[in-house]
Design a protein around this motif. Structure first.
Motif, short mmCIF file in Angstrom:
data_model
loop_
_atom_site.label_atom_id
_atom_site.label_comp_id
_atom_site.label_asym_id
_atom_site.label_seq_id
_atom_site.Cartn_x
_atom_site.Cartn_y
_atom_site.Cartn_z
N ARG A 122 -9.00 -7.79 5.82
CA ARG A 122 -8.70 -8.98 5.01
C ARG A 122 -7.19 -9.12 4.77
O ARG A 122 -6.67 -10.23 4.74
CB ARG A 122 -9.45 -8.92 3.68
CG ARG A 122 -10.97 -8.97 3.82
CD ARG A 122 -11.46 -10.35 4.22
NE ARG A 122 -11.16 -11.34 3.19
CZ ARG A 122 -11.88 -11.55 2.10
NH1 ARG A 122 -12.99 -10.86 1.90
NH2 ARG A 122 -11.53 -12.47 1.23
N THR A 177 -11.22 -6.76 -5.38
CA THR A 177 -9.88 -6.23 -5.12
C THR A 177 -9.10 -7.13 -4.17
O THR A 177 -7.91 -7.41 -4.39
CB THR A 177 -10.01 -4.81 -4.51
OG1 THR A 177 -10.90 -4.06 -5.34
CG2 THR A 177 -8.69 -4.12 -4.43
N VAL A 178 -9.78 -7.62 -3.13
CA VAL A 178 -9.09 -8.42 -2.12
C VAL A 178 -8.55 -9.71 -2.73
O VAL A 178 -7.39 -10.10 -2.49
CB VAL A 178 -10.03 -8.71 -0.93
CG1 VAL A 178 -9.49 -9.84 -0.07
CG2 VAL A 178 -10.25 -7.45 -0.10
N ASP A 204 -14.77 -4.50 -2.81
CA ASP A 204 -13.75 -5.17 -2.00
C ASP A 204 -13.49 -6.61 -2.42
O ASP A 204 -12.35 -7.05 -2.48
CB ASP A 204 -14.15 -5.16 -0.52
CG ASP A 204 -13.97 -3.79 0.12
OD1 ASP A 204 -13.31 -2.92 -0.50
OD2 ASP A 204 -14.48 -3.58 1.23
N GLU A 205 -14.57 -7.36 -2.71
CA GLU A 205 -14.34 -8.79 -2.96
C GLU A 205 -13.47 -9.01 -4.20
O GLU A 205 -12.64 -9.92 -4.24
CB GLU A 205 -15.65 -9.61 -3.03
CG GLU A 205 -16.64 -9.19 -4.09
CD GLU A 205 -17.62 -8.10 -3.61
OE1 GLU A 205 -18.72 -8.04 -4.16
OE2 GLU A 205 -17.26 -7.31 -2.70
N THR A 233 -2.41 -1.59 -6.90
CA THR A 233 -3.70 -2.14 -7.36
C THR A 233 -4.22 -1.32 -8.54
O THR A 233 -4.79 -1.88 -9.48
CB THR A 233 -4.73 -2.19 -6.21
OG1 THR A 233 -4.64 -0.99 -5.45
CG2 THR A 233 -4.51 -3.38 -5.32
N PHE A 274 -3.53 -0.03 -1.81
CA PHE A 274 -4.27 -1.09 -1.11
C PHE A 274 -3.68 -1.23 0.28
O PHE A 274 -2.46 -1.24 0.40
CB PHE A 274 -4.16 -2.43 -1.86
CG PHE A 274 -4.96 -3.53 -1.21
CD1 PHE A 274 -6.26 -3.79 -1.62
CD2 PHE A 274 -4.43 -4.28 -0.17
CE1 PHE A 274 -7.02 -4.79 -1.00
CE2 PHE A 274 -5.17 -5.27 0.45
CZ PHE A 274 -6.46 -5.53 0.04
N PRO A 275 -4.48 -1.35 1.33
CA PRO A 275 -5.94 -1.30 1.35
C PRO A 275 -6.47 0.13 1.22
O PRO A 275 -5.77 1.09 1.47
CB PRO A 275 -6.27 -1.88 2.72
CG PRO A 275 -5.09 -1.55 3.58
CD PRO A 275 -3.90 -1.60 2.67
N GLN A 323 -10.94 -4.04 3.62
CA GLN A 323 -9.74 -4.50 2.89
C GLN A 323 -8.57 -4.65 3.86
O GLN A 323 -7.78 -5.60 3.76
CB GLN A 323 -9.35 -3.51 1.79
CG GLN A 323 -10.28 -3.51 0.59
CD GLN A 323 -9.82 -2.54 -0.51
OE1 GLN A 323 -8.72 -2.01 -0.48
NE2 GLN A 323 -10.68 -2.32 -1.49
#
Ligand code: AMP
Length: 207
Positions: free
Chosen positions: A95, A64-65, A61-62, A31, A86-87, A92
């Motif tokens: 998800r 990256t996820v 998070d939103e 990531t 990641f996570p 994360q």
């Protein structure tokens, strides 16, 4: 092989991810690298991420996820993947678990690279990367940002170790010594012998 590499900044995740993924024929998905490519390309995602990265903070998070979700949906990740960086938070990880469940998969293993903090600071302060033929320091490897990143790791990412231990997925290895020594430990912990062990001639193989 669906594997997560866990460990603080400077533990050598990127180096090991490249080697292990190459041997096992799966993509190494970093990531940090995806964010850095977007920062250099001055994309919308890069502009969003840059401020957090420069401050040594996590990108929310939103953002990256959904980025990882898109990446995992690409054809090369169908056979497996090695996630590097990641996570980094419990949400994360949750998800990731639900995204993989939707695809009918789960993680096979989470490999934690363990290095003590003094050694991390030493490594990060001397780390350089090659950009356009020049060795440069990463913007976030300056001493103050390094301290912040290590703190953020302890606060937000280190709890993943317990999270994955409870899930029965965690293997820990000491990430000290030569790159080859760490790779050998990593391959052993991932449960299959590396090519050196399976091939008595010692010739590298496709893994
Ligand atoms: P790395 O190359 O893995 O050290 O990542 C460099 C920077 O990218 C981090 O300090 C964060 O700002 C950002 N980053 C990378 N991965 C994540 C992630 N999973 N969640 C949030 N931020 C991330």
């Amino acid at each position: 092989m669906r594997v997560v590499l866990l460990g603080p900044p400077g533990a050598g995740k990127g180096t090991q991810a490249q080697i292990i993924a190459g041997r096992r024929g799966v993509p190494a998905i970093s990531t940090g690298d995806i964010f850095r490519a977007n920062v250099s390309g001055q994309t919308e995602l890069g502009l969003l991420a840059k401020g957090f990265m420069d401050a040594g903070e996590l990108v929310p998070d939103e953002i990256t996820v959904s980025m990882v979700r898109d990446r995992l949906a690409e054809p090369d990740a169908k056979v497996g993947f090695l996630l590097d960086g990641f996570p980094r938070t419990i949400p994360q990880a949750e998800r990731l678990r639900s995204s993989l469940q939707e695809l009918g998969h789960g993680l096979d293993r989470v490999l934690e690279l363990v290095v003590d903090e003094d050694e991390l600071v030493r490594r990060l302060s001397s780390r350089r990367m090659l950009v356009d033929g020049q060795w440069v320091q990463r913007d976030d490897d300056d001493p103050e940002t390094v301290r912040r990143r290590l703190h953020v790791y302890q606060e937000q990412t280190a709890p993943l170790s317990g999270f994955y231990e409870t899930a029965g997925l965690l293997a820990r290895i000491a990430a000290v010594g030569s790159v080859e020594e760490v790779t050998a430990r990593a391959l052993a912990a991932l449960g299959q012998p590396g090519p050196e062990r399976s091939d008595p001639t010692g010739q590298p193989s496709a893994g």
